[in-house]
Motif scaffolding. Structure first.
Motif, mmCIF file in Angstrom:
data_model
loop_
_atom_site.group_PDB
_atom_site.id
_atom_site.type_symbol
_atom_site.label_atom_id
_atom_site.label_comp_id
_atom_site.label_asym_id
_atom_site.label_seq_id
_atom_site.Cartn_x
_atom_site.Cartn_y
_atom_site.Cartn_z
ATOM 1 N N VAL A 255 -54.775 -161.008 -12.910
ATOM 2 C CA VAL A 255 -54.071 -161.167 -11.628
ATOM 3 C C VAL A 255 -53.670 -162.629 -11.418
ATOM 4 N N LEU A 256 -54.565 -163.553 -11.773
ATOM 5 C CA LEU A 256 -54.238 -164.975 -11.659
ATOM 6 C C LEU A 256 -53.089 -165.344 -12.581
ATOM 7 N N ILE A 258 -50.681 -163.329 -13.636
ATOM 8 C CA ILE A 258 -49.446 -162.760 -13.071
ATOM 9 C C ILE A 258 -48.942 -163.618 -11.916
ATOM 10 N N TYR A 259 -49.867 -164.117 -11.086
ATOM 11 C CA TYR A 259 -49.455 -164.982 -9.980
ATOM 12 C C TYR A 259 -48.878 -166.296 -10.495
ATOM 13 N N MET A 260 -49.495 -166.874 -11.534
ATOM 14 C CA MET A 260 -48.984 -168.115 -12.105
ATOM 15 C C MET A 260 -47.589 -167.922 -12.690
ATOM 16 N N ARG A 261 -47.384 -166.760 -13.329
ATOM 17 C CA ARG A 261 -46.085 -166.544 -13.985
ATOM 18 C C ARG A 261 -44.985 -166.204 -12.990
ATOM 19 N N TRP A 262 -45.235 -165.252 -12.073
ATOM 20 C CA TRP A 262 -44.173 -164.798 -11.184
ATOM 21 C C TRP A 262 -44.219 -165.471 -9.817
ATOM 22 N N GLY A 263 -45.386 -165.940 -9.394
ATOM 23 C CA GLY A 263 -45.465 -166.612 -8.100
ATOM 24 C C GLY A 263 -45.147 -168.096 -8.197
ATOM 25 N N LEU A 264 -45.733 -168.769 -9.192
ATOM 26 C CA LEU A 264 -45.536 -170.209 -9.359
ATOM 27 C C LEU A 264 -44.502 -170.543 -10.435
ATOM 28 N N HIS A 265 -44.002 -169.522 -11.154
ATOM 29 C CA HIS A 265 -42.986 -169.710 -12.215
ATOM 30 C C HIS A 265 -43.483 -170.686 -13.279
#
Length: 269
Positions: A255-256, A258-265
């Motif tokens: 989950v972290l 996925i957040y780094m890739r799509w949330g923080l790019h």
């Protein structure tokens, strides 16, 4: 990939087979989630540390990769000739040189980074798959197949195939040594020479495999295989507290990521 179980008393050996498969799935998601090689390198180093803690024989693992090095280098080079507009960051769109005139087939920085990412992904997946099979007995896989309501014959065929691959590999090495002691040269140069060198190895291998299959069928008949539909196991696979904690940690890391890739790019090229 190593598929021969090596019994040891480590943390990974004590995990349930379902936990290991969940971890392998999480690893596959992470390595294909990021495009930058540094992020994949961090994942690969983590898997390598886990493999070292589980006693993975790296010499044997790297021995499988050494013959593939020329192919891997070619893949990395060919992936370098990628269109610059496919990359997000301007630095990765930089063209180092053009292979053909009129600005055709340009070697880009992002393309080289993509090739490095592919190599790191391959290395991480080989280490992870070897780690799962190295630390898991065949009986655990059979029980997993049974819990998935798969036919027992299917699980038996898969388990038998996995079990006899290391045996056949050892027999291959013994046949090569026997052929060398008789003056044969199985490692001839060239494609035609290599094919001719494989014939003295393949014929004894086929005979040995037929004899092993015959012995296995006789042993199955003597033990009454197929007389009863119910199967029993000496030990039962079950989730323990450390399995729940490990699964929770794996899901949290995914989950972290996925957040780094799509949330923080992060991790894009």
């Amino acid at each position: 990939m190593l598929i021969e179980y090596l019994p040891q008393k480590t943390f990974i050996h004590g995990l349930d087979v379902r936990t290991k498969l969940i971890g392998f799935t999480g690893l596959a998601i992470l390595v294909f989630l990021f495009g930058h090689p540094l992020y994949n390198l961090a994942v690969a180093l983590t898997v390598t540390a886990l493999a070292l803690s589980a006693g993975l024989p790296f010499k044997r693992t790297l021995g499988f990769l050494v013959p593939l090095l020329p192919v891997l280098v070619l893949i990395m080079l060919f992936s370098g000739f990628t269109q610059p507009d496919r990359f997000v960051l301007p630095a990765n769109r930089t063209v180092l040189f053009y292979l053909l005139p009129q600005h055709n087939w340009g070697l880009t920085v992002g393309g080289l980074l993509t090739g490095c990412t592919m190599l790191i992904r391959l290395f991480a997946m080989i280490i992870a798959s070897s780690l799962v099979t190295l630390t898991t007995p065949i009986d655990d896989f059979i029980q997993l197949f049974n819990k998935m309501k798969l036919p027992y014959e299917f699980s038996f065929v898969v388990a038998t195939a996995l079990r006899f691959i290391p045996t056949m590999d050892r027999k291959r090495l013994l046949i090569i040594d026997a052929q060398r002691s008789r003056g044969a040269n199985p490692e001839k140069k060239g494609i035609i020479g290599h094919i001719k060198g494989c014939i003295p190895i393949m014929v004894p291998m086929m005979i040995n495999s037929i004899m092993m299959a015959n012995n296995l069928s006789m042993a199955m008949l003597n033990r009454g295989y197929g007389c009863s539909a119910s199967r029993t196991f000496l030990t039962q696979i079950s989730f323990k507290r450390r399995d729940y904690y490990t699964c929770f940690f794996i899901i949290l890391v995914v989950v972290l990521g996925i957040y780094m890739r799509w949330g923080l790019h992060m991790g894009v090229l």
